[in-house]
Design a protein around this motif. Structure first.
Motif, PDB file in Angstrom:
ATOM      1  N   PHE A  40       0.830  -1.187   0.000  1.00 37.68           N
ATOM      2  CA  PHE A  40       0.000   0.000   0.000  1.00 37.68           C
ATOM      3  C   PHE A  40       0.868   1.242   0.000  1.00 37.68           C
ATOM      4  O   PHE A  40       2.093   1.156   0.015  1.00 37.68           O
ATOM      5  CB  PHE A  40      -1.001  -0.009   1.175  1.00 37.68           C
ATOM      6  N   ALA A  41       0.223   2.398  -0.045  1.00 35.02           N
ATOM      7  CA  ALA A  41       0.933   3.670  -0.023  1.00 35.02           C
ATOM      8  C   ALA A  41       0.350   4.546   1.070  1.00 35.02           C
ATOM      9  O   ALA A  41      -0.850   4.491   1.353  1.00 35.02           O
ATOM     10  CB  ALA A  41       0.828   4.377  -1.374  1.00 35.02           C
ATOM     11  N   LEU A  42       1.201   5.345   1.686  1.00 33.16           N
ATOM     12  CA  LEU A  42       0.808   6.296   2.718  1.00 33.16           C
ATOM     13  C   LEU A  42       1.326   7.661   2.300  1.00 33.16           C
ATOM     14  O   LEU A  42       2.463   7.780   1.835  1.00 33.16           O
ATOM     15  CB  LEU A  42       1.398   5.878   4.059  1.00 33.16           C
ATOM     16  N   VAL A  43       0.483   8.682   2.468  1.00 37.29           N
ATOM     17  CA  VAL A  43       0.825  10.032   2.038  1.00 37.29           C
ATOM     18  C   VAL A  43       0.905  10.961   3.242  1.00 37.29           C
ATOM     19  O   VAL A  43       0.003  10.981   4.079  1.00 37.29           O
ATOM     20  CB  VAL A  43      -0.227  10.589   1.056  1.00 37.29           C
ATOM     21  N   GLY A  79      -3.402  -2.403 -10.607  1.00 36.45           N
ATOM     22  CA  GLY A  79      -2.443  -1.656  -9.799  1.00 36.45           C
ATOM     23  C   GLY A  79      -1.589  -0.725 -10.629  1.00 36.45           C
ATOM     24  O   GLY A  79      -1.914  -0.405 -11.763  1.00 36.45           O
ATOM     25  N   GLY A  80      -0.509  -0.295 -10.034  1.00 34.69           N
ATOM     26  CA  GLY A  80       0.410   0.642 -10.667  1.00 34.69           C
ATOM     27  C   GLY A  80       1.588   0.847  -9.739  1.00 34.69           C
ATOM     28  O   GLY A  80       1.832   0.038  -8.846  1.00 34.69           O
ATOM     29  N   THR A  81       2.275   1.944  -9.896  1.00 37.15           N
ATOM     30  CA  THR A  81       3.439   2.229  -9.065  1.00 37.15           C
ATOM     31  C   THR A  81       3.000   2.710  -7.676  1.00 37.15           C
ATOM     32  O   THR A  81       1.845   3.123  -7.482  1.00 37.15           O
ATOM     33  CB  THR A  81       4.324   3.310  -9.708  1.00 37.15           C
ATOM     34  N   GLY A  82       3.930   2.731  -6.748  1.00 40.78           N
ATOM     35  CA  GLY A  82       3.652   3.270  -5.419  1.00 40.78           C
ATOM     36  C   GLY A  82       3.260   4.735  -5.486  1.00 40.78           C
ATOM     37  O   GLY A  82       2.363   5.184  -4.770  1.00 40.78           O
ATOM     38  N   LEU A  83       3.907   5.496  -6.354  1.00 41.80           N
ATOM     39  CA  LEU A  83       3.578   6.908  -6.510  1.00 41.80           C
ATOM     40  C   LEU A  83       2.168   7.082  -7.062  1.00 41.80           C
ATOM     41  O   LEU A  83       1.399   7.910  -6.574  1.00 41.80           O
ATOM     42  CB  LEU A  83       4.594   7.615  -7.406  1.00 41.80           C
ATOM     43  N   LEU A 107       8.679   0.867   3.671  1.00 43.27           N
ATOM     44  CA  LEU A 107       8.729   0.212   4.976  1.00 43.27           C
ATOM     45  C   LEU A 107       7.988  -1.121   4.991  1.00 43.27           C
ATOM     46  O   LEU A 107       7.085  -1.346   4.187  1.00 43.27           O
ATOM     47  CB  LEU A 107       8.118   1.128   6.043  1.00 43.27           C
ATOM     48  N   GLN A 108       8.351  -1.961   5.945  1.00 42.72           N
ATOM     49  CA  GLN A 108       7.639  -3.219   6.183  1.00 42.72           C
ATOM     50  C   GLN A 108       6.465  -2.929   7.113  1.00 42.72           C
ATOM     51  O   GLN A 108       6.618  -2.255   8.124  1.00 42.72           O
ATOM     52  CB  GLN A 108       8.572  -4.235   6.839  1.00 42.72           C
ATOM     53  N   ALA A 109       5.294  -3.456   6.776  1.00 49.44           N
ATOM     54  CA  ALA A 109       4.093  -3.184   7.571  1.00 49.44           C
ATOM     55  C   ALA A 109       4.137  -3.908   8.916  1.00 49.44           C
ATOM     56  O   ALA A 109       3.926  -3.285   9.953  1.00 49.44           O
ATOM     57  CB  ALA A 109       2.843  -3.570   6.786  1.00 49.44           C
ATOM     58  N   ALA A 110       4.376  -5.197   8.919  1.00 45.48           N
ATOM     59  CA  ALA A 110       4.429  -5.995  10.159  1.00 45.48           C
ATOM     60  C   ALA A 110       5.199  -7.272   9.849  1.00 45.48           C
ATOM     61  O   ALA A 110       4.608  -8.331   9.666  1.00 45.48           O
ATOM     62  CB  ALA A 110       3.014  -6.309  10.654  1.00 45.48           C
ATOM     63  N   MET A 114       3.363 -10.486   8.364  1.00 46.96           N
ATOM     64  CA  MET A 114       2.869 -10.103   7.038  1.00 46.96           C
ATOM     65  C   MET A 114       4.004  -9.942   6.035  1.00 46.96           C
ATOM     66  O   MET A 114       5.100  -9.535   6.395  1.00 46.96           O
ATOM     67  CB  MET A 114       2.121  -8.761   7.106  1.00 46.96           C
ATOM     68  N   SER A 115       3.669 -10.171   4.766  1.00 46.10           N
ATOM     69  CA  SER A 115       4.627  -9.959   3.683  1.00 46.10           C
ATOM     70  C   SER A 115       4.493  -8.560   3.090  1.00 46.10           C
ATOM     71  O   SER A 115       5.222  -8.206   2.177  1.00 46.10           O
ATOM     72  CB  SER A 115       4.395 -10.997   2.581  1.00 46.10           C
ATOM     73  N   GLN A 116       3.593  -7.743   3.606  1.00 51.93           N
ATOM     74  CA  GLN A 116       3.247  -6.440   3.043  1.00 51.93           C
ATOM     75  C   GLN A 116       4.279  -5.351   3.351  1.00 51.93           C
ATOM     76  O   GLN A 116       4.802  -5.259   4.449  1.00 51.93           O
ATOM     77  CB  GLN A 116       1.888  -6.022   3.607  1.00 51.93           C
ATOM     78  N   TYR A 117       4.512  -4.502   2.338  1.00 50.96           N
ATOM     79  CA  TYR A 117       5.353  -3.313   2.455  1.00 50.96           C
ATOM     80  C   TYR A 117       4.495  -2.096   2.130  1.00 50.96           C
ATOM     81  O   TYR A 117       3.395  -2.225   1.588  1.00 50.96           O
ATOM     82  CB  TYR A 117       6.509  -3.357   1.451  1.00 50.96           C
ATOM     83  N   PHE A 118       5.020  -0.905   2.430  1.00 57.87           N
ATOM     84  CA  PHE A 118       4.321   0.301   2.006  1.00 57.87           C
ATOM     85  C   PHE A 118       5.283   1.420   1.680  1.00 57.87           C
ATOM     86  O   PHE A 118       6.327   1.566   2.296  1.00 57.87           O
ATOM     87  CB  PHE A 118       3.265   0.750   3.031  1.00 57.87           C
ATOM     88  N   ASP A 119       4.890   2.170   0.644  1.00 53.66           N
ATOM     89  CA  ASP A 119       5.625   3.360   0.231  1.00 53.66           C
ATOM     90  C   ASP A 119       5.133   4.540   1.048  1.00 53.66           C
ATOM     91  O   ASP A 119       3.930   4.651   1.316  1.00 53.66           O
ATOM     92  CB  ASP A 119       5.352   3.674  -1.244  1.00 53.66           C
ATOM     93  N   VAL A 120       6.046   5.430   1.420  1.00 55.04           N
ATOM     94  CA  VAL A 120       5.695   6.661   2.129  1.00 55.04           C
ATOM     95  C   VAL A 120       6.121   7.827   1.242  1.00 55.04           C
ATOM     96  O   VAL A 120       7.282   7.915   0.839  1.00 55.04           O
ATOM     97  CB  VAL A 120       6.396   6.757   3.504  1.00 55.04           C
TER      98      VAL A 120
END
Length: 175
Positions: A40-43, A79-83, A107-110, A114-120
């Motif tokens: 996921f992405a966080l802004v 989907g698409g890019t993190g941006l 960053l790694q979420a947990a 979890m295998s999930q990462y997120f863009d900031v």
């Protein structure tokens, strides 16, 4: 550690849970449960010396939560890019569009479960527009808060979303 076997124990359009049989370094075996979710992405929308936060009801914790805008591509989406995701989430949740985007981290979420990462991303030079929230975001509220107010909210436990707090840390390291 080595994966010996894997099976999907549960799946829905948003996530899957798998159970892996693993071999530990001493040769013994065990199981490891892993939640697989799309990244996921966080802004961090920074504007006039403060931030635009959103608040919504989070069902798993049964309470309303303040956080930075964040989210993932809907199920079935290519989907698409993190941006691109960050741009979509900011517009969807706040109505704002940003002229300037700066990557603050990935960053790694947990990582323990979890295998999930997120863009900031830091979003600046904001221009207001219309929100386009999903059905699950109908009750979402938004407000601008100063840097001092965000820090107070974190200190006093009013803002407890770990991803938002980590993103704020990346913001502070950059400034």
């Amino acid at each position: 550690m080595e994966q010996v076997d894997t099976r999907v124990a549960y799946a829905n359009p948003w996530l899957s849970v798998r159970e892996d049989t693993v071999r530990w370094p001493d040769g013994s075996t065990g199981i490891y449960g892993v939640i697989d979710k799309r990244d996921f992405a966080l802004v961090v929308p920074f504007d006039n010396g403060g931030f635009h936060l959103v608040e919504q009801y989070r069902y798993p914790v049964q309470e309303r939560c303040w956080e930075f805008p964040q989210g993932g591509w809907p199920p079935g989406s290519a989907g698409g890019t993190g941006l691109e995701l960050a741009q979509a989430e900011l517009a969807e949740e706040t109505g704002f569009r940003a002229s300037t985007w700066t990557s603050l981290g990935f960053l790694q979420a947990a990582p323990g479960v979890m295998s999930q990462y997120f863009d900031v991303y830091l979003a600046t030079d904001l221009v207001a527009g219309e929100v386009a929230r999903e059905a699950s975001e109908q009750d979402m509220r938004q407000r601008w808060v100063s840097v001092a107010e965000v820090e107070r909210m974190i200190r006093e436990g009013e803002l407890r979303d770990a991803h938002s707090i980590a993103a704020y840390g990346l913001f502070r390291l950059r400034s």
